[in-house]
Design an enzyme around this catalytic site. Sequence first.
Site, PDB file in Angstrom:
ATOM      1  N   THR A   1     -21.295  15.622   5.541  1.00  0.00           N
ATOM      2  CA  THR A   1     -22.342  14.596   5.651  1.00  0.00           C
ATOM      3  C   THR A   1     -23.682  15.085   5.116  1.00  0.00           C
ATOM      4  OG1 THR A   1     -23.015  15.301   7.876  1.00  0.00           O
ATOM      5  CG2 THR A   1     -21.221  13.685   7.712  1.00  0.00           C
TER       6      THR A   1
ATOM      7  N   GLY B   1     -25.658  16.971   6.848  1.00  0.00           N
ATOM      8  CA  GLY B   1     -26.574  17.119   7.974  1.00  0.00           C
ATOM      9  C   GLY B   1     -27.114  18.522   8.141  1.00  0.00           C
ATOM     10  N   THR B   2     -26.267  19.524   7.982  1.00  0.00           N
ATOM     11  CA  THR B   2     -26.713  20.910   8.127  1.00  0.00           C
ATOM     12  C   THR B   2     -27.719  21.269   7.048  1.00  0.00           C
ATOM     13  OG1 THR B   2     -24.616  21.568   9.132  1.00  0.00           O
ATOM     14  CG2 THR B   2     -25.950  23.305   8.167  1.00  0.00           C
TER      15      THR B   2
ATOM     16  N   GLY C   1       0.781  -1.234   0.000  1.00  0.00           N
ATOM     17  CA  GLY C   1       0.000   0.000   0.000  1.00  0.00           C
ATOM     18  C   GLY C   1       0.805   1.272   0.000  1.00  0.00           C
ATOM     19  N   GLU C   2       2.126   1.186   0.178  1.00  0.00           N
ATOM     20  CA  GLU C   2       2.946   2.394   0.163  1.00  0.00           C
ATOM     21  C   GLU C   2       2.988   3.000  -1.237  1.00  0.00           C
ATOM     22  OE1 GLU C   2       6.771   1.411   1.747  1.00  0.00           O
ATOM     23  OE2 GLU C   2       6.031   1.167   3.802  1.00  0.00           O
TER      24      GLU C   2
ATOM     25  N   LYS D   1     -27.005  27.627  14.233  1.00  0.00           N
ATOM     26  CA  LYS D   1     -26.690  26.200  14.260  1.00  0.00           C
ATOM     27  C   LYS D   1     -25.969  25.827  15.547  1.00  0.00           C
ATOM     28  CE  LYS D   1     -23.293  24.514  11.672  1.00  0.00           C
ATOM     29  NZ  LYS D   1     -22.547  24.048  10.476  1.00  0.00           N
TER      30      LYS D   1
ATOM     31  N   HIS E   1     -11.236  26.802   6.458  1.00  0.00           N
ATOM     32  CA  HIS E   1     -12.499  26.791   7.189  1.00  0.00           C
ATOM     33  C   HIS E   1     -12.662  27.968   8.144  1.00  0.00           C
ATOM     34  CE1 HIS E   1     -16.095  25.172   8.966  1.00  0.00           C
ATOM     35  NE2 HIS E   1     -15.533  25.112  10.161  1.00  0.00           N
TER      36      HIS E   1
END
Length: 284
Positions: free
Chosen positions: A219, A221-222, A37-38, A188, A127
């Site tokens: 996801t 969700g918000t 996997g390297e 929120k 962010h």
Amino acid sequence: MMPVVIQGSASPSLSSKLSKEMGWRLVRPEMRRFPDGEIYLRIAAGLKGQEVVVVQSLSPPQNEHLIELLLLLDLCRDLGAKKVTAVVPYLAYARQDRRFREGEALSIKTVAKVLERADRVLVVEPHSKESFSHFRRAREIRVFTLLGRYLGSLDLKNPLFLSPDEGSLQRVKEAAQAAGVEFDCLWKERLSDTKVKVEWRKPEVGGRDVVVLDDIISTGGTVVEACKLLKGARKILACCVHGLFVGDAVHRMRSAGIKEIFSTDTVESSFSRISVVSAIASHL
């Protein structure tokens, strides 16, 4: 000597667009995996004395893409590059920018530290200010005006841009001003990694097209919770800079009533309708 764009595996389309935009040579490293996997990487092109721009998003799988980026940065230096710039369209771990419980890792601080092997780092819409404060040689690339211009070109009826929280309000304001439309903000509260509580004081949206606008959709969700407050809207759309769309996020948003989903090419997917290449090019 003309700079060179190095294509990371997470950003093939964006790096190609950047190469064309700047008129610079595009180099695609040879990459494969060993049985365990390297990662194996090789750049056959000569880089001695040249300026190099490595384009690699840290989208999922974040850890693999981060290791690849670090290998590429060191490899360019080993091959004699005069200056190495890391273009990081999506910066992973930026949401881990503070400690909520004693003993937690401040992950973005570590990521910022290891990326210092580049002479400079360009990040599209990190962010938060807190996450970006850990970088010493980095520049933020803001692109919400691009989102606003794109959304403003669509045939939307009496549109309203909606920020999911106060943290994104200034960004959504920038998009709304670029589109010439109204904007507002939800409240929120995050209950867990996957659950949020959303409230809104003015849920009158009858007959309007509402765009839920955020820097990251992970996801979903918000967005799903926001949809519950938008009864009567003619159409609800979701738009973001960084579309991670983890797990069944797209299905959840569709089921909640989202008619269209838009994102940029910081994270390349079928929803990448808006390119940030011009914004990146303006910082090079």
